[in-house]
Enzyme design. Structure first.
Site, short mmCIF file in Angstrom:
data_model
loop_
_atom_site.label_atom_id
_atom_site.label_comp_id
_atom_site.label_asym_id
_atom_site.label_seq_id
_atom_site.Cartn_x
_atom_site.Cartn_y
_atom_site.Cartn_z
CE LYS A 78 -4.01 1.95 2.51
NZ LYS A 78 -4.89 1.83 3.69
CB SER A 158 -8.24 3.82 2.67
OG SER A 158 -7.43 3.11 3.59
CB SER A 182 -8.79 1.18 5.59
OG SER A 182 -9.43 2.43 5.52
#
Lengths: 495, 95
Positions: A78, A158, A182
């Site tokens: 990420k 997210s 998330s």
């Protein structure tokens, strides 16, 4: 080649050790899958050269007989994780051009264990969002579609890029982070597994901070066993994070027996929301029945303050964000606005932050500023911190009464269409996290496991919540649920 | 709770985010919506409840107050939008 990308971490690890496949082969297969998958916009900074270098080094280690579990496994990371020498932007314009001189503890541990980084993954800006639509890189796209409908769906957020990449076999596993859901919400939207460990399990050092008392990193994987393996490599004590727990990390994978006979599973009545789709209700009932059939004892429990979790979160998280994001001032790293003749330092700050932060981030920073400002601190921030105490106490009471895990839906719906939830009504988007956010507020471990599909064929997930530091036990309950649910569907390739 | 444009402007100023005059009414409306949502917390009786300080009860570790790192000026400046002669450069602060 494409079969290689479908491998799971456990299978790849065994095949690598047995010499049936090399890390270079796995890595090359993933890199070509990534090249074909531009339409998903999952990878936002690709690192093919360093990936192959890491893969060659991993192959050498495996040959030498020195192969930890993650050795040679190609992963996506990420964009929130700082990776040395590689763009790390938290999907924000304000970190344009930022190349950290250091490595986050979590990625450092993964690389020390021999993991290969294929590139950085798309996400909501500063992890603020539930649909990956606030990213400066544009939307990530869910590889799943509603039957033959070609409408683009969100992979959730997210950690939307991470979820899309794992679901579409663009890596064997990915890292995510979870402040309000998330990891778990995007995992549920894409039919994969994602675990947020207990607060303090994974070091936060080198992960761009959103809300420091809520943020935790965790793995996003193709099944529960892989989650156990990758989590093992990610967690552990780190002196550089003062909230990192100095506790031994058990062998999570060894705890996966699938035997949950006699375990007490709580079903919280407050999670039964008005207007919840029948399919979610049905999935939850089915999951409950599966755990019961596996020998667990099912009890009804009450978490009376659960309904206040979202409003609590939308005070605490923006407050912490407004403080954490104060560092983006155009001085030390990233973007600085072009200044007019006569502009001073205040104009530099204000223009840099107006141009560098997207709308949702600005909104949250300002809400946080407001709830912390003189005259409102007690009414909002302190009030929310008190309610947070009560939310955590609800869980403590359930656990004290003998509950060992709690089963809930992971999300209130299946993946929705990109652009379907409009920016003008942020509260509507916030409701996505209604089932997950309590877990962050209470600092508990939570895992999303795919458990079924809706009538259009989209995956749906269930969430299990565990006691603090009991990720091993939680993973085992999730493993039993996974086996009973037998979810094996994959998105059909259209990209 | 309704937020007026003056409050929205003040918050933007405190947050050091430039907001154009014509955007203030919409921003104030968004703040009002979010704060309305947050107002639900007023229903909760928090009499005698301690505000949470740390989600996992832990004592922060102590260590010697000594220098453990440093001497990396170049690395620290390497990402600066403007760095000169070993310093971060900013517009003139003092007349």
């Amino acid at each position: 080649m494409s079969e290689l990308t479908k491998m799971k971490v456990a299978g790849a690890r065994d095949a690598l050790r047995a010499g049936e496949v090399t890390s270079v082969e796995l890595t090359e297969a993933c890199l070509s899958a990534i090249e074909e998958a531009g339409a998903l916009n999952a990878y936002v900074h690709k690192t093919p050269e360093s990936a192959l270098e890491q893969a060659r080094a991993a192959d050498a280690r495996i040959k030498a007989g020195d192969a930890p579990a993650m050795c040679g496994i190609p992963m996506g990371i990420k964009d929130l994780f700082c990776t040395r020498g590689v763009a790390s932007q938290a999907a924000s314009r304000i970190l344009e051009g930022f190349r950290p001189e250091y490595e986050s503890t979590v990625t450092g541990q993964l690389f020390d264990a021999g993991a290969v980084m294929l590139g950085k993954l798309n996400m909501d800006e500063f992890a603020m969002g539930s649909s990956n639509e606030t990213s400066t890189y544009g939307n990530a796209v869910n590889p799943w579609r509603r039957g033959n409908d070609d409408a683009q769906l969100t992979p959730g957020g997210s950690s939307g890029g991470s979820a899309a990449a794992v679901a579409a076999d663009l890596c064997l596993a990915a890292t995510g982070t979870d402040t309000g859901g998330s990891i778990r919400q995007p995992a549920a939207f894409t039919g994969i597994t994602g675990i947020k460990p207990t607060y303090g399990r994974c070091s936060r050092w080198g992960i761009v901070a959103f809300a420091s008392s809520l943020d935790q990193a965790g793995p996003m994987t193709k099944d529960v066993r892989d989650a156990a393996i990758v989590l093992q490599a990610m967690c552990g004590h780190d002196p550089k994070d003062s909230t990192s727990a100095d506790l031994p990390v058990p062998d999570f994978e060894a705890m996966l027996t699938g035997d949950i006979r006699g375990k007490t599973i709580g079903i919280p009545k407050e999670y039964r929301l008005d207007g919840m789709p029948d399919e979610i209700e049905q999935l939850w009932a089915d999951g409950t029945a599966m755990l019961k059939d596996a020998g667990a004892k099912i009890v009804d429990i009450s978490l009376p303050h659960a309904k206040y979790a979202l409003p609590t979160y939308y005070v605490v998280a923006p407050a912490e964000a407004s403080s954490n994001l104060a560092r983006y001032d155009g001085v030390r790293y990233g973007y600085r606005a072009k200044l007019e003749q006569g502009d001073g330092i205040t104009e530099m700050y204000e223009k840099t932050r107006a141009e560098g932060f997207g709308h949702e981030v600005q909104r949250r920073v300002m809400i946080g500023t407001y709830v912390l400002s003189a005259g409102f601190y007690d009414a909002y921030y302190n009030k929310a911190r008190k309610v947070r105490t009560l939310i955590k106490r609800d869980f403590e009471e359930a656990f004290a009464a003998g509950v060992e895990a709690i089963l809930t839906p992971a999300t209130p719906s299946a993946a929705f269409g990109l652009g379907e939830v409009t920016d003008e009504d942020p509260v509507q988007m916030y409701l996505n996290d209604v089932f997950t956010v309590t877990v962050n507020l209470a600092g508990l471990p939570g895992i999303a496991v795919p458990a079924g599909v809706d009538r259009t064929g989209l995956p749906l997930g269930l969430q299990l919540i565990g006691r603090p530091w009991e990720e091993g036990d939680l993973l085992n309950t999730a493993y039993a649920l996974e086996q009973a649910a037998g979810f094996v569907a994959k998105p059909e390739k259209w990209w | 709770m309704s937020i007026d444009t003056d409050t929205a402007a003040r918050v933007a100023k405190l947050a050091r985010i430039r907001v154009e005059e014509e955007q203030l009414p919409a921003l104030a409306q968004e703040f009002s919506n979010i704060l309305d949502f947050i107002e639900q917390l007023n229903e909760v009786d928090v009499e005698g409840v301690e505000p949470m300080v740390s989600v996992t009860p832990m004592r922060l570790k102590r260590r010697e107050d000594g220098v453990t790192d440093g001497g990396m000026q170049e690395k620290i400046l390497s990402n600066a939008p403007d760095a000169r002669e070993g310093f971060f450069a900013v517009p003139k602060v003092v007349e």
